[in-house]
Design a protein around this motif. Structure first.
Motif, PDB file in Angstrom:
ATOM      1  N   ARG A   1       0.825  -1.214   0.000  1.00 56.11           N
ATOM      2  CA  ARG A   1       0.000   0.000   0.000  1.00 56.11           C
ATOM      3  C   ARG A   1       0.858   1.262   0.000  1.00 56.11           C
ATOM      4  N   LEU A   2       1.956   1.240   0.765  1.00 55.22           N
ATOM      5  CA  LEU A   2       2.858   2.392   0.790  1.00 55.22           C
ATOM      6  C   LEU A   2       3.506   2.610  -0.576  1.00 55.22           C
ATOM      7  N   SER A   3       3.875   1.519  -1.242  1.00 57.06           N
ATOM      8  CA  SER A   3       4.476   1.625  -2.567  1.00 57.06           C
ATOM      9  C   SER A   3       3.505   2.255  -3.554  1.00 57.06           C
ATOM     10  N   ALA A   4       2.243   1.859  -3.459  1.00 59.41           N
ATOM     11  CA  ALA A   4       1.226   2.417  -4.351  1.00 59.41           C
ATOM     12  C   ALA A   4       1.036   3.909  -4.102  1.00 59.41           C
ATOM     13  N   MET A   5       0.987   4.286  -2.837  1.00 61.70           N
ATOM     14  CA  MET A   5       0.803   5.694  -2.491  1.00 61.70           C
ATOM     15  C   MET A   5       1.986   6.552  -2.943  1.00 61.70           C
ATOM     16  N   ALA A   6       3.170   5.938  -3.020  1.00 60.62           N
ATOM     17  CA  ALA A   6       4.381   6.688  -3.384  1.00 60.62           C
ATOM     18  C   ALA A   6       4.463   6.989  -4.876  1.00 60.62           C
ATOM     19  N   VAL A   7       3.616   6.359  -5.672  1.00 59.69           N
ATOM     20  CA  VAL A   7       3.638   6.609  -7.123  1.00 59.69           C
ATOM     21  C   VAL A   7       3.205   8.045  -7.387  1.00 59.69           C
ATOM     22  N   GLY A   8       4.061   8.789  -8.038  1.00 60.27           N
ATOM     23  CA  GLY A   8       3.729  10.170  -8.371  1.00 60.27           C
ATOM     24  C   GLY A   8       3.329  10.304  -9.828  1.00 60.27           C
ATOM     25  N   THR A   9       3.015  11.519 -10.224  1.00 61.30           N
ATOM     26  CA  THR A   9       2.712  11.803 -11.628  1.00 61.30           C
ATOM     27  C   THR A   9       3.996  12.276 -12.301  1.00 61.30           C
ATOM     28  N   THR A  10       4.380  11.562 -13.341  1.00 63.45           N
ATOM     29  CA  THR A  10       5.615  11.867 -14.065  1.00 63.45           C
ATOM     30  C   THR A  10       5.310  12.007 -15.546  1.00 63.45           C
ATOM     31  N   THR A  11       5.829  13.042 -16.173  1.00 62.07           N
ATOM     32  CA  THR A  11       5.717  13.215 -17.615  1.00 62.07           C
ATOM     33  C   THR A  11       7.081  13.617 -18.157  1.00 62.07           C
ATOM     34  N   ILE A  12       7.603  12.821 -19.096  1.00 63.87           N
ATOM     35  CA  ILE A  12       8.879  13.129 -19.722  1.00 63.87           C
ATOM     36  C   ILE A  12       8.801  12.819 -21.210  1.00 63.87           C
ATOM     37  N   THR A  13       9.706  13.397 -21.980  1.00 65.43           N
ATOM     38  CA  THR A  13       9.803  13.070 -23.406  1.00 65.43           C
ATOM     39  C   THR A  13      11.198  12.526 -23.673  1.00 65.43           C
ATOM     40  N   ALA A  14      11.260  11.476 -24.503  1.00 65.80           N
ATOM     41  CA  ALA A  14      12.551  10.833 -24.762  1.00 65.80           C
ATOM     42  C   ALA A  14      12.455   9.946 -25.992  1.00 65.80           C
ATOM     43  N   LYS A  15      13.609   9.546 -26.513  1.00 64.04           N
ATOM     44  CA  LYS A  15      13.663   8.586 -27.605  1.00 64.04           C
ATOM     45  C   LYS A  15      13.294   7.198 -27.074  1.00 64.04           C
ATOM     46  N   SER A  16      12.790   6.371 -27.968  1.00 60.15           N
ATOM     47  CA  SER A  16      12.221   5.093 -27.532  1.00 60.15           C
ATOM     48  C   SER A  16      13.217   4.213 -26.791  1.00 60.15           C
ATOM     49  N   HIS A  17      14.444   4.067 -27.321  1.00 60.94           N
ATOM     50  CA  HIS A  17      15.385   3.141 -26.685  1.00 60.94           C
ATOM     51  C   HIS A  17      15.861   3.656 -25.329  1.00 60.94           C
ATOM     52  N   GLU A  18      15.612   4.943 -25.046  1.00 59.21           N
ATOM     53  CA  GLU A  18      16.014   5.513 -23.768  1.00 59.21           C
ATOM     54  C   GLU A  18      14.954   5.336 -22.688  1.00 59.21           C
ATOM     55  N   ILE A  19      13.753   4.940 -23.089  1.00 58.01           N
ATOM     56  CA  ILE A  19      12.643   5.004 -22.142  1.00 58.01           C
ATOM     57  C   ILE A  19      11.851   3.706 -21.998  1.00 58.01           C
ATOM     58  N   PHE A  20      11.962   2.795 -22.970  1.00 56.35           N
ATOM     59  CA  PHE A  20      11.213   1.544 -22.857  1.00 56.35           C
ATOM     60  C   PHE A  20      11.643   0.745 -21.626  1.00 56.35           C
ATOM     61  N   ALA A  21      12.945   0.600 -21.448  1.00 58.71           N
ATOM     62  CA  ALA A  21      13.461  -0.289 -20.406  1.00 58.71           C
ATOM     63  C   ALA A  21      13.899   0.484 -19.167  1.00 58.71           C
ATOM     64  N   THR A  22      13.861  -0.208 -18.036  1.00 61.80           N
ATOM     65  CA  THR A  22      14.334   0.350 -16.771  1.00 61.80           C
ATOM     66  C   THR A  22      15.224  -0.681 -16.079  1.00 61.80           C
ATOM     67  N   PRO A  23      16.167  -0.244 -15.249  1.00 62.46           N
ATOM     68  CA  PRO A  23      17.042  -1.197 -14.545  1.00 62.46           C
ATOM     69  C   PRO A  23      16.224  -2.090 -13.610  1.00 62.46           C
ATOM     70  N   ARG A  24      16.610  -3.355 -13.530  1.00 59.30           N
ATOM     71  CA  ARG A  24      15.977  -4.295 -12.613  1.00 59.30           C
ATOM     72  C   ARG A  24      17.074  -4.948 -11.782  1.00 59.30           C
ATOM     73  N   LEU A  25      17.369  -4.344 -10.635  1.00 56.64           N
ATOM     74  CA  LEU A  25      18.453  -4.824  -9.787  1.00 56.64           C
ATOM     75  C   LEU A  25      17.964  -5.692  -8.639  1.00 56.64           C
ATOM     76  N   VAL A  26      16.692  -5.578  -8.284  1.00 62.05           N
ATOM     77  CA  VAL A  26      16.131  -6.361  -7.189  1.00 62.05           C
ATOM     78  C   VAL A  26      15.757  -7.738  -7.723  1.00 62.05           C
ATOM     79  N   LYS A  27      16.332  -8.779  -7.147  1.00 60.98           N
ATOM     80  CA  LYS A  27      16.105 -10.137  -7.629  1.00 60.98           C
ATOM     81  C   LYS A  27      14.726 -10.648  -7.203  1.00 60.98           C
ATOM     82  N   PHE A  28      14.103 -11.426  -8.088  1.00 64.72           N
ATOM     83  CA  PHE A  28      12.763 -11.943  -7.815  1.00 64.72           C
ATOM     84  C   PHE A  28      12.534 -13.230  -8.589  1.00 64.72           C
ATOM     85  N   ARG A  29      11.439 -13.894  -8.310  1.00 67.22           N
ATOM     86  CA  ARG A  29      10.934 -15.012  -9.103  1.00 67.22           C
ATOM     87  C   ARG A  29       9.729 -14.496  -9.879  1.00 67.22           C
ATOM     88  N   GLU A  30       9.466 -15.069 -11.057  1.00 67.41           N
ATOM     89  CA  GLU A  30       8.372 -14.527 -11.873  1.00 67.41           C
ATOM     90  C   GLU A  30       7.631 -15.623 -12.622  1.00 67.41           C
TER      91      GLU A  30
END
Length: 434
Positions: A275-304
């Motif tokens: 619930r805290l994580s959900a509340m922490a989501v803010g409103t973000t608007t940015i402009t960028a080229k596609s290869h710069e914005i599609f992906a994000t770092p994933r450093l926290v290990k998980f199972r999926e």
């Protein structure tokens, strides 16, 4: 050719590990041909690994493991045909940067870009947006080295009888050494992230799907807030992304790691953290080229675990998932990632012949995941779900034959191209052949 012997190998999530007899690093197609022929002589099995981002035992072997990391790079960019030819070991982020320098990009990408292009094709990596298929739908031509050592070109024009099977093959039809992809002129995107109350979101779901070029959302367990992300082409100039990338690194990786450790040590805190994580989501608007914005770092290990269901079940499925988590009190804090993908005609694609919703469930490493995954997998199967080939699932031969009507045809081609089964391992035999 570079080789390593007796070296322990683990995938990114540490859900699969093995000690191959040797790991080979070919730097040319000729070297790939050479060791394939040698494997036949010595009756050795071969599995090929990309970035190790699959969660299953797809590449597990005690024989020969092959990395194409040294067989990498853009070979040719054909502006007239709007295609690019790349070697099989090229990582998606390398391809994005190289294309970006020439003013081009792939039409769609997933949220992780460390995979090799051959691995992304072989497991059906996907992004989001109902105008677009998964990454294999971008392929115009493949060059594979078959089990006989033959260098085989496969496309709609050359050896078309193999094309739809080779576009997503789990690496059992041959080693993908070269790929030609459709590309587009690099668009500038406006990316927007915001949180919306769940009841309002459900009312607007069809609008979000149909009125945005790229759209995905995140359900937070035990929360009535939904994070909505959209990307649409804009005429605005791209921004510098230093602050945005730094914020993502800190909030979505370092801080989330700390919160995840709290949940691992004190599992009953998972609903509160979510619930805290959900509340922490803010409103973000940015402009960028596609290869710069599609992906994000994933450093926290998980199972999926991730399933693909027919799009018209989307709303019913997410409602049932929310109810299941709260009813069973699953101790999970990772948000549930939801995306859309266009129907295709690739035999082994989870989106085969149907517009699709992909729903991905994560559990932090070190936390029990079996019961949670079993419950949500049952919901996905209820709605005609097909598993993502690179993610965890419990389906075997019987269930997969029911999911994939072209599986017998695929297996016939597999037998034709590799009668000695040098590209199979025990895991693939179990789920496909039995």
């Amino acid at each position: 050719m570079k080789t390593a012997q007796g070296k322990r190998w683990r995938n990114w999530s540490k859900t699969c590990e093995c000690t191959p007899e040797k790991i080979l690093y070919p730097s040319s197609i000729e070297e790939v041909v050479s060791f394939v022929k040698e494997a036949v002589k010595q009756k050795k099995k071969i599995r090929v690994v990309g970035a190790g981002h699959s969660f299953t035992d797809l590449v597990k072997t005690d024989n020969w493991l092959v990395s194409l990391d040294l067989l990498s790079g853009i070979e040719q960019l054909d502006e007239a045909a709007s295609t690019v030819t790349v070697l099989g070991g090229t990582r998606l982020f390398q391809l994005g940067e190289g294309l970006g320098q020439e003013g081009y990009s792939q039409e769609n990408l997933g949220d992780i870009n460390v995979q090799s292009i051959a691995g992304a094709i072989s497991t059906g990596t996907h992004g989001t947006g109902l105008e677009f298929g998964n990454i294999p739908t971008q392929v115009v031509e493949l060059v594979i080295v078959t089990a006989s050592g033959e260098v085989l070109t496969v496309s709609e024009e050359q050896n078309p009888q193999y094309f739809k099977a080779c576009l997503l093959s789990l690496g059992v039809l041959g080693i993908i050494v070269k790929v030609t992809l459709k590309i587009i002129r690099t668009p500038i995107y406006e990316y927007r992230s915001e949180k919306i109350e769940y009841p309002l979101f459900v009312q607007q779901l069809e609008y979000f799907i149909n009125e945005n070029r790229h759209f995905e959302f995140y359900l937070f367990p035990y929360s009535d807030l939904v994070q909505v992300k959209t990307m649409n082409i804009t005429t605005h100039k791209p921004q510098r992304l230093l602050f945005h990338n730094l914020k993502n690194l800190i909030l979505e990786n370092y801080l989330f790691f700390v919160l995840s450790e709290v949940c691992r040590l004190f599992p009953k805190s998972s609903p509160t953290i979510s619930r805290l994580s959900a509340m922490a989501v803010g409103t973000t608007t940015i402009t960028a080229k596609s290869h710069e914005i599609f992906a994000t770092p994933r450093l926290v290990k998980f199972r999926e675990i991730e399933y693909c269901i027919p799009l018209h079940y989307f709303k019913s499925a997410i409602q049932e998932i929310r109810e299941c988590i709260e009813l069973k009190k699953h101790k999970v804090h990772f948000p549930i990632e939801c995306r859309t993908v266009k129907a295709d005609d690739i035999w082994f694609s989870p989106s085969y012949q149907r517009d699709s919703a992909y729903i991905a469930f994560h559990m932090y490493k070190g936390m029990p995941y079996e019961e949670y995954f079993r419950e949500v997998e049952a919901i996905m199967q209820k709605y005609g779900g097909r598993p993502h080939w690179g993610k965890m699932h419990s389906l075997g031969k019987k269930e997969l034959h029911a999911c994939y009507p072209k599986l017998p045809d695929f297996l016939a081609i597999r037998h034709e191209l590799d009668p000695q089964e040098i590209f199979l391992n025990d895991y693939i035999k179990k789920i496909l052949i039995g």
